[in-house]
Design a protein around this motif. Structure first.
Motif, PDB file in Angstrom:
ATOM      1  N   GLN A   8     -35.241  58.916  41.518  1.00  0.00           N
ATOM      2  CA  GLN A   8     -35.857  60.064  40.871  1.00  0.00           C
ATOM      3  C   GLN A   8     -36.074  59.800  39.389  1.00  0.00           C
ATOM      4  O   GLN A   8     -37.121  60.137  38.823  1.00  0.00           O
ATOM      5  CB  GLN A   8     -34.968  61.296  41.069  1.00  0.00           C
ATOM      6  CG  GLN A   8     -35.583  62.592  40.556  1.00  0.00           C
ATOM      7  CD  GLN A   8     -34.670  63.776  40.782  1.00  0.00           C
ATOM      8  OE1 GLN A   8     -33.526  63.617  41.200  1.00  0.00           O
ATOM      9  NE2 GLN A   8     -35.182  64.970  40.486  1.00  0.00           N
ATOM     10  N   ASP A  35     -40.032  59.957  38.734  1.00  0.00           N
ATOM     11  CA  ASP A  35     -40.453  61.326  38.447  1.00  0.00           C
ATOM     12  C   ASP A  35     -40.674  61.486  36.944  1.00  0.00           C
ATOM     13  O   ASP A  35     -39.716  61.445  36.157  1.00  0.00           O
ATOM     14  CB  ASP A  35     -39.378  62.309  38.938  1.00  0.00           C
ATOM     15  CG  ASP A  35     -39.821  63.757  38.776  1.00  0.00           C
ATOM     16  OD1 ASP A  35     -40.890  63.995  38.181  1.00  0.00           O
ATOM     17  OD2 ASP A  35     -39.101  64.650  39.254  1.00  0.00           O
ATOM     18  N   PRO A  36     -41.914  61.685  36.514  1.00  0.00           N
ATOM     19  CA  PRO A  36     -42.178  61.803  35.065  1.00  0.00           C
ATOM     20  C   PRO A  36     -41.567  63.056  34.438  1.00  0.00           C
ATOM     21  O   PRO A  36     -41.409  63.116  33.216  1.00  0.00           O
ATOM     22  CB  PRO A  36     -43.711  61.845  34.994  1.00  0.00           C
ATOM     23  CG  PRO A  36     -44.160  62.297  36.350  1.00  0.00           C
ATOM     24  CD  PRO A  36     -43.152  61.759  37.317  1.00  0.00           C
ATOM     25  N   THR A  37     -41.232  64.050  35.264  1.00  0.00           N
ATOM     26  CA  THR A  37     -40.626  65.288  34.731  1.00  0.00           C
ATOM     27  C   THR A  37     -39.102  65.209  34.707  1.00  0.00           C
ATOM     28  O   THR A  37     -38.444  66.167  34.274  1.00  0.00           O
ATOM     29  CB  THR A  37     -41.040  66.499  35.587  1.00  0.00           C
ATOM     30  OG1 THR A  37     -40.482  66.375  36.913  1.00  0.00           O
ATOM     31  CG2 THR A  37     -42.553  66.601  35.693  1.00  0.00           C
ATOM     32  N   PHE A  38     -38.590  64.104  35.174  1.00  0.00           N
ATOM     33  CA  PHE A  38     -37.124  63.957  35.230  1.00  0.00           C
ATOM     34  C   PHE A  38     -36.544  63.893  33.819  1.00  0.00           C
ATOM     35  O   PHE A  38     -37.020  63.124  32.983  1.00  0.00           O
ATOM     36  CB  PHE A  38     -36.791  62.683  36.008  1.00  0.00           C
ATOM     37  CG  PHE A  38     -35.351  62.584  36.436  1.00  0.00           C
ATOM     38  CD1 PHE A  38     -34.867  63.360  37.464  1.00  0.00           C
ATOM     39  CD2 PHE A  38     -34.492  61.707  35.798  1.00  0.00           C
ATOM     40  CE1 PHE A  38     -33.557  63.259  37.875  1.00  0.00           C
ATOM     41  CE2 PHE A  38     -33.178  61.610  36.186  1.00  0.00           C
ATOM     42  CZ  PHE A  38     -32.713  62.383  37.230  1.00  0.00           C
ATOM     43  N   ALA A  39     -35.505  64.731  33.536  1.00  0.00           N
ATOM     44  CA  ALA A  39     -34.918  64.792  32.189  1.00  0.00           C
ATOM     45  C   ALA A  39     -33.658  63.934  32.141  1.00  0.00           C
ATOM     46  O   ALA A  39     -32.615  64.324  32.680  1.00  0.00           O
ATOM     47  CB  ALA A  39     -34.583  66.235  31.826  1.00  0.00           C
ATOM     48  N   ASP A  72     -30.375  65.603  30.844  1.00  0.00           N
ATOM     49  CA  ASP A  72     -29.657  66.475  31.779  1.00  0.00           C
ATOM     50  C   ASP A  72     -28.784  65.653  32.724  1.00  0.00           C
ATOM     51  O   ASP A  72     -27.665  66.047  33.059  1.00  0.00           O
ATOM     52  CB  ASP A  72     -30.649  67.314  32.597  1.00  0.00           C
ATOM     53  CG  ASP A  72     -31.393  68.323  31.733  1.00  0.00           C
ATOM     54  OD1 ASP A  72     -30.907  68.604  30.615  1.00  0.00           O
ATOM     55  OD2 ASP A  72     -32.448  68.810  32.179  1.00  0.00           O
TER      56      ASP A  72
END
Length: 323
Positions: free
Chosen positions: A65, A69-73, A76
């Motif tokens: 992920q 996943d480019p939105t993966f932070a 966090d």
């Protein structure tokens, strides 16, 4: 670059590289004419990224992920990993503490180990009644375990049960208790002194003596009264201090009466010397003189019958008449 060479250079086994390919985590960029896997430069970089993230503690799913996943932070994920690591360390510290407590009990065989583990489970209960039942079970002789428990117990009934069990355990846990007389927490020092007062034997006397100069009135008074209970006449000045300061003054006066004997005149002299100008102090001293008794005390009380404070005069008159 073929899989064998990648495994040799990266330190990732060929078996794990095949697994990465099977789950779609690292797929070789091509195949040779003979059908062998061929890893290109981007594949090698991805392998090292995978290994770096795994080293942080991410699962393979989380690694995939994070990489795809480019939105993966990532922040966090790192925060979550830190929290999980703290929880794991906490569990391991708790396990280590329990193992040390079992070792401290000095079990001689596996049956005793199991008994101590059962005791620890009971003492770790969130229910005070469960901890009290464990302390009163009487099945395990584990002085150091009980001593460490009494130092942290907040429930007064459970603490009393633990001190009772400790005094009957037959184990000398003085070293454990005495070590906590230097604790920064005054409440811990009070618990240690209370347990030492109820501990039989001479080994606890030295520990109690070391607590007499403590800055906390509760620790100091418990230590002084505990020594007085054992007939330590050397604490007479400290008992008089308690009376003057109004800290456990009734108990201190009773303790003076118990150890007075041939020292009664000296004790009376010490009390009279502290009369001073404070009426409340003089009342407490008058009451202490009544507890000590004897001719010298009566003479001193007669001198207070005409005190300008009505409370002092009434107490002195009553005590003189009672004698």
């Amino acid at each position: 670059m073929r899989i064998g060479e990648v495994a040799s250079r990266s330190g990732v086994s060929a078996r794990m590289l095949r697994h990465y390919e099977a789950i779609g985590l690292v797929t070789p960029g091509g195949r040779s004419s003979a059908g062998y896997r061929e890893y290109d430069a981007d594949d090698i970089v991805r392998i090292f990224h995978v290994e770096s993230l795994r080293a942080l503690g991410l699962s393979l799913r989380e690694v995939g992920q994070a990489l795809d996943d480019p939105t993966f932070a990532p922040g966090d994920v790192v925060a979550d990993l830190a929290a999980r690591t703290e929880q794991r360390i906490g569990r391991e510290r708790a396990l280590l503490e329990r193992l040390r407590r079992v070792a401290d009990s000095g079990p001689g065989d596996w049956e005793q180990v199991l008994d101590v583990v059962a005791l620890l489970s009971g003492l770790d209960s969130d229910d005070p009644s469960g901890r009290q039942r464990a302390a009163l079970s009487g099945d395990v002789v584990a002085g150091e375990v009980l001593a460490r428990a009494v130092l942290t117990e907040r429930d007064l009934n459970v603490a009393g049960a633990l001190r009772w069990a400790l005094s009957r355990s037959g184990d000398d846990a003085t070293d454990v208790l005495a070590a906590h007389l230097a604790d920064d927490d005054a409440e811990v020092r009070r618990r240690a002194v209370l347990a030492l007062v109820e501990s039989p034997g001479e080994s606890s006397v030295a520990a109690l003596r070391s607590a007499v100069p403590d800055s906390d009135p509760g620790v100091r008074s418990r230590a002084v009264l505990g020594l007085a209970q054992r007939g330590e006449c050397a604490v007479v000045p400290e008992l008089i201090d308690l009376i003057v300061d109004g800290v456990a003054d009734v108990d201190a006066a009773e303790a003076l009466a118990v150890i007075a004997g041939e020292n009664a005149d000296e004790i009376v002299g010490g009390l009279v010397a502290r009369l001073g100008d404070d009426a409340a102090v003089r009342r407490r001293i008058a009451q202490a003189l009544g507890e000590v008794g004897g001719p010298a005390a009566v003479i001193a009380l007669r001198g207070l019958v005409d005190d300008h404070d009505d409370g002092v005069a009434v107490v002195a008159k009553y005590l003189v008449r009672d004698r």
